[in-house]
Scaffold this motif. Structure first.
Motif, PDB file in Angstrom:
ATOM      1  N   THR A  57      34.510  18.766  49.709  1.00  0.00           N
ATOM      2  CA  THR A  57      33.512  18.169  50.606  1.00  0.00           C
ATOM      3  C   THR A  57      33.814  18.415  52.081  1.00  0.00           C
ATOM      4  O   THR A  57      33.171  17.837  52.945  1.00  0.00           O
ATOM      5  CB  THR A  57      33.418  16.653  50.351  1.00  0.00           C
ATOM      6  OG1 THR A  57      34.722  16.070  50.499  1.00  0.00           O
ATOM      7  CG2 THR A  57      32.867  16.360  48.964  1.00  0.00           C
ATOM      8  N   SER A  58      34.793  19.263  52.374  1.00  0.00           N
ATOM      9  CA  SER A  58      35.093  19.598  53.777  1.00  0.00           C
ATOM     10  C   SER A  58      35.784  20.949  53.815  1.00  0.00           C
ATOM     11  O   SER A  58      36.291  21.455  52.799  1.00  0.00           O
ATOM     12  CB  SER A  58      36.007  18.545  54.405  1.00  0.00           C
ATOM     13  OG  SER A  58      37.307  18.612  53.848  1.00  0.00           O
ATOM     14  N   LEU A  86      26.822  19.110  45.720  1.00  0.00           N
ATOM     15  CA  LEU A  86      27.814  19.784  44.890  1.00  0.00           C
ATOM     16  C   LEU A  86      27.513  19.587  43.412  1.00  0.00           C
ATOM     17  O   LEU A  86      27.578  20.535  42.619  1.00  0.00           O
ATOM     18  CB  LEU A  86      29.217  19.258  45.214  1.00  0.00           C
ATOM     19  CG  LEU A  86      29.770  19.584  46.608  1.00  0.00           C
ATOM     20  CD1 LEU A  86      31.110  18.887  46.810  1.00  0.00           C
ATOM     21  CD2 LEU A  86      29.922  21.087  46.784  1.00  0.00           C
ATOM     22  N   ASP A  96      30.541  21.684  50.117  1.00  0.00           N
ATOM     23  CA  ASP A  96      29.414  21.041  50.808  1.00  0.00           C
ATOM     24  C   ASP A  96      29.865  19.634  51.182  1.00  0.00           C
ATOM     25  O   ASP A  96      30.609  19.006  50.426  1.00  0.00           O
ATOM     26  CB  ASP A  96      28.183  20.985  49.886  1.00  0.00           C
ATOM     27  CG  ASP A  96      26.901  20.664  50.649  1.00  0.00           C
ATOM     28  OD1 ASP A  96      26.827  19.573  51.280  1.00  0.00           O
ATOM     29  OD2 ASP A  96      25.982  21.506  50.623  1.00  0.00           O
ATOM     30  N   ASP A  97      29.432  19.151  52.343  1.00  0.00           N
ATOM     31  CA  ASP A  97      29.891  17.827  52.762  1.00  0.00           C
ATOM     32  C   ASP A  97      29.155  16.701  52.039  1.00  0.00           C
ATOM     33  O   ASP A  97      29.499  15.532  52.190  1.00  0.00           O
ATOM     34  CB  ASP A  97      29.758  17.656  54.279  1.00  0.00           C
ATOM     35  CG  ASP A  97      28.334  17.839  54.760  1.00  0.00           C
ATOM     36  OD1 ASP A  97      27.611  18.688  54.206  1.00  0.00           O
ATOM     37  OD2 ASP A  97      27.940  17.139  55.712  1.00  0.00           O
ATOM     38  N   LYS A  98      28.162  17.036  51.205  1.00  0.00           N
ATOM     39  CA  LYS A  98      27.431  16.023  50.431  1.00  0.00           C
ATOM     40  C   LYS A  98      27.718  16.213  48.949  1.00  0.00           C
ATOM     41  O   LYS A  98      27.412  17.252  48.367  1.00  0.00           O
ATOM     42  CB  LYS A  98      25.931  16.120  50.703  1.00  0.00           C
ATOM     43  CG  LYS A  98      25.539  15.782  52.143  1.00  0.00           C
ATOM     44  CD  LYS A  98      24.027  15.839  52.306  1.00  0.00           C
ATOM     45  CE  LYS A  98      23.601  15.353  53.687  1.00  0.00           C
ATOM     46  NZ  LYS A  98      24.163  16.165  54.786  1.00  0.00           N
ATOM     47  N   MET A  99      28.303  15.186  48.346  1.00  0.00           N
ATOM     48  CA  MET A  99      28.693  15.264  46.941  1.00  0.00           C
ATOM     49  C   MET A  99      27.492  15.498  46.036  1.00  0.00           C
ATOM     50  O   MET A  99      27.587  16.215  45.031  1.00  0.00           O
ATOM     51  CB  MET A  99      29.433  13.992  46.520  1.00  0.00           C
ATOM     52  CG  MET A  99      29.933  14.008  45.063  1.00  0.00           C
ATOM     53  SD  MET A  99      30.965  15.440  44.625  1.00  0.00           S
ATOM     54  CE  MET A  99      32.469  15.013  45.534  1.00  0.00           C
TER      55      MET A  99
END
Length: 367
Positions: free
Chosen positions: A39-40, A21, A15-18
């Motif tokens: 994150t990518s 995650l 997921d691009d948002k920590m």
């Protein structure tokens, strides 16, 4: 990230948002679970390639630069990663066409944001059980393959070690059978003939066992094979008697296949047809029919034939049929033929009638 022991279940969260995650990891934490965070899309691909024990990926669809669809597609293209289970996690793209696109890209399930804790845990639990079941199956197959290879080596060594002393014994028996005392006694001559026949049959059995043990080592290199030329070459090698003709029944195809396997298959069938043919004018015909994903080949002869009830039995290991009151052959050749064909995803069968000859068929999967 916890220590990844042999009994651990490794999950990659992407997921691009920590913060997403961390939240998802806390939701799924449990005994023997190991987590990797990315994150990518690029970071996810690198993580998968660095860790060959990942059993599940929870993959966000909407990410900058490389979205989840593209990550899943690239993972599916790689033979080392294509079997990893992927669950897409998404807040949008719930339309039918996007769901289908996700499954086409390699996803096995969807989770919609905001995530339902119970549903998310339940789905991950299912994939965890599936992962361990698949690992158990892989381990069982690997162990079976290891045992089979050990048995093949043992069979080969035993057969090879038996062949040399047996050849010496046959040579000595042949010399004894030529002695005057044997030749002048019908009873002794008949007994020596029986002994020599038995020892020669044993030699044939050992040679067949060696072939059987070697068959799995047959080279898998594929090449263009002209079946018509292959049959011509085999016919020359087998030196059929003058009363037997070997012909092509129609046009034979040119295919891509492991040449050595096909050569052994046709050589086995044609040599059997020659060996047992009992007609003054023997005829062996080789034909083929295109069946879409397969070629259907057949070898037809006008030999003694057999009862239809024996057409399954003839492919069993060490099964020998009675030809004119004598059991001939080792009972191994047709079993090897069956194994070689089934290794290619095909099947074998026979049609026959006593006195009218036999037709041996096999389906050969196209490459």
């Amino acid at each position: 990230m916890t220590s990844d022991s042999p009994n651990s279940f490794s999950i990659l969260l992407v997921d691009d948002k920590m913060e997403n995650l961390i939240s998802l990891q806390r939701m799924l934490e449990g005994d023997n679970r190991c987590f990797h965070l990315a994150t990518s899309g690029n970071e996810a691909l690198k993580t998968v390639l660095r860790n060959n024990d990942i059993g599940l990926i929870l993959l966000d669809v909407q990410m900058p630069e490389m979205d989840g669809f593209e990550v899943a597609r690239l993972l599916q293209l790689n033979p080392k990663t294509r079997d990893i289970s992927i669950i897409f996690v998404t807040a949008i793209n719930k339309e039918e066409q996007n769901v289908i696109r996700g499954f086409t890209a390699g996803a096995v399930d969807y989770l919609s944001k905001p995530l339902d804790v119970n549903v998310t845990r339940a789905k991950v639990n299912v994939f965890e059980k599936l992962y361990f079941s698949r690992q158990e199956l892989k381990n069982a197959l690997a162990e079976k393959d290891k045992i089979n290879k050990q048995l093949e080596r043992f069979t080969y060594m035993v057969a090879h070690d038996l062949k040399s002393p047996l050849a010496g014994a046959i040579s000595l028996l042949s010399m004894i059978s030529e002695e005057d005392c044997v030749q002048q006694s019908p009873e002794m001559k008949d007994q020596m003939g029986t002994v020599l026949s038995a020892t020669n049959h044993l030699t044939e059995m050992i040679s067949a066992i060696l072939d059987y043990a070697r068959q799995n080592a047959t080279a898998e290199t594929t090449e263009t094979v002209d079946i018509n030329l292959l049959i011509t070459d085999i016919s020359k090698l087998l030196f059929p008697p003058p009363n037997i003709r070997i012909v092509a029944d129609g046009t034979l195809p040119v295919i891509t296949a492991p040449r050595l396997k096909l050569q052994r298959i046709f050589q086995n069938l044609i040599s059997n047809a020659i060996k047992y043919n009992d007609k003054a004018n023997g005829l062996i015909a080789v034909g083929a029919t295109d069946k879409g994903d397969f070629y259907e080949f057949y070898v037809k002869d006008n030999g003694p034939g057999m009862q239809q009830r024996d057409t399954d039995r003839v492919f069993r290991l060490f099964e020998r049929l009675d030809y004119n009151g004598k059991e001939e052959g080792s009972g191994i050749g047709l079993n090897i033929f069956k194994m070689l064909v089934e290794e290619q995803g095909g099947k074998v069968w026979a049609e026959s009638e006593p006195g009218q000859g036999s037709i041996f068929y096999f389906l050969w999967r196209k490459i």
